[in-house]
Design a protein around this motif. Structure first.
Motif, PDB file in Angstrom:
ATOM      1  N   VAL A  49       0.837  -1.202   0.000  1.00  0.00           N
ATOM      2  CA  VAL A  49       0.000   0.000   0.000  1.00  0.00           C
ATOM      3  C   VAL A  49       0.870   1.249   0.000  1.00  0.00           C
ATOM      4  CG1 VAL A  49      -1.703   1.340   1.319  1.00  0.00           C
ATOM      5  CG2 VAL A  49      -1.975  -1.135   1.085  1.00  0.00           C
ATOM      6  N   ALA A  50       1.932   1.249   0.795  1.00  0.00           N
ATOM      7  CA  ALA A  50       2.829   2.412   0.851  1.00  0.00           C
ATOM      8  C   ALA A  50       3.490   2.646  -0.506  1.00  0.00           C
ATOM      9  CB  ALA A  50       3.883   2.205   1.934  1.00  0.00           C
ATOM     10  N   THR A  51       3.942   1.592  -1.139  1.00  0.00           N
ATOM     11  CA  THR A  51       4.566   1.712  -2.455  1.00  0.00           C
ATOM     12  C   THR A  51       3.588   2.296  -3.461  1.00  0.00           C
ATOM     13  OG1 THR A  51       5.991  -0.173  -1.970  1.00  0.00           O
ATOM     14  CG2 THR A  51       5.742   0.414  -4.280  1.00  0.00           C
ATOM     15  N   TRP A  52       2.377   1.803  -3.428  1.00  0.00           N
ATOM     16  CA  TRP A  52       1.331   2.292  -4.339  1.00  0.00           C
ATOM     17  C   TRP A  52       1.085   3.787  -4.121  1.00  0.00           C
ATOM     18  CZ3 TRP A  52      -1.309  -0.033  -8.268  1.00  0.00           C
ATOM     19  CH2 TRP A  52      -2.447   0.607  -8.746  1.00  0.00           C
ATOM     20  N   LYS A  53       0.963   4.195  -2.867  1.00  0.00           N
ATOM     21  CA  LYS A  53       0.685   5.591  -2.547  1.00  0.00           C
ATOM     22  C   LYS A  53       1.836   6.513  -2.956  1.00  0.00           C
ATOM     23  CE  LYS A  53      -2.870   5.470   0.859  1.00  0.00           C
ATOM     24  NZ  LYS A  53      -3.726   6.213  -0.043  1.00  0.00           N
ATOM     25  N   HIS A  68       0.139  -2.222  -4.346  1.00  0.00           N
ATOM     26  CA  HIS A  68      -1.294  -2.377  -4.579  1.00  0.00           C
ATOM     27  C   HIS A  68      -2.058  -1.346  -3.766  1.00  0.00           C
ATOM     28  CE1 HIS A  68      -1.580  -4.242  -0.611  1.00  0.00           C
ATOM     29  NE2 HIS A  68      -0.480  -4.899  -0.944  1.00  0.00           N
ATOM     30  N   PRO A  69      -3.279  -1.011  -4.206  1.00  0.00           N
ATOM     31  CA  PRO A  69      -4.102  -0.104  -3.394  1.00  0.00           C
ATOM     32  C   PRO A  69      -4.555  -0.800  -2.111  1.00  0.00           C
ATOM     33  CG  PRO A  69      -5.218  -0.660  -5.463  1.00  0.00           C
ATOM     34  CD  PRO A  69      -3.908  -1.372  -5.450  1.00  0.00           C
ATOM     35  N   ASP A  70      -5.157  -0.060  -1.240  1.00  0.00           N
ATOM     36  CA  ASP A  70      -5.641  -0.586   0.057  1.00  0.00           C
ATOM     37  C   ASP A  70      -6.949  -1.349  -0.161  1.00  0.00           C
ATOM     38  OD1 ASP A  70      -6.011  -1.085   2.729  1.00  0.00           O
ATOM     39  OD2 ASP A  70      -6.561   0.963   3.245  1.00  0.00           O
ATOM     40  N   TYR A  71      -6.842  -2.526  -0.759  1.00  0.00           N
ATOM     41  CA  TYR A  71      -8.033  -3.324  -1.086  1.00  0.00           C
ATOM     42  C   TYR A  71      -8.879  -3.653   0.142  1.00  0.00           C
ATOM     43  CZ  TYR A  71      -6.019  -4.212  -5.702  1.00  0.00           C
ATOM     44  OH  TYR A  71      -5.505  -4.070  -6.942  1.00  0.00           O
ATOM     45  N   ASP A  72      -8.226  -4.002   1.227  1.00  0.00           N
ATOM     46  CA  ASP A  72      -8.950  -4.420   2.436  1.00  0.00           C
ATOM     47  C   ASP A  72      -9.382  -3.246   3.303  1.00  0.00           C
ATOM     48  OD1 ASP A  72      -8.610  -7.052   1.660  1.00  0.00           O
ATOM     49  OD2 ASP A  72      -6.793  -7.315   2.853  1.00  0.00           O
TER      50      ASP A  72
END
Length: 97
Positions: A49-53, A68-72
């Motif tokens: 999530v951090a990498t995605w952001k 990846h986005p924060d799917y959960d």
């Protein structure tokens, strides 16, 4: 009861107690291992999530992003340090902006 029967019962009780102690130890080890695996999975999720952001903030195109986005939808509460603290509030921090 004969001495032989008493000895046999003592061996049986000792063996059973040892087996129960071993079972408790194994269950404790399994619980500890599960907790470590869960922590590792959470760290991997938070890293993704951090990498995605970060890549999103830098303008990396969607098809080129990693992570990846924060799917959960758990990152805000389960990923410490992922969210910025907000704007600076004291003069020293403001002077550095």
């Amino acid at each position: 009861m004969t001495p032989r029967e008493i000895a046999a019962k003592a061996v049986m009780i000792t063996t059973l107690a040892g087996a129960m102690l071993a079972a408790v130890h194994v269950l404790g080890w399994i619980a500890e291992t599960d907790a470590k695996v869960e922590q590792g999975m959470l760290e991997a999720y938070c890293t993704g999530v951090a990498t995605w952001k970060v890549e999103e903030a830098r303008g990396v195109l969607l098809e080129h992003r990693t992570g990846h986005p924060d799917y959960d939808e758990i990152a805000a509460e389960r990923c410490p340090g992922l969210w910025p603290a907000g704007r600076a509030t004291n003069q020293r921090q403001l002077a550095q902006e």
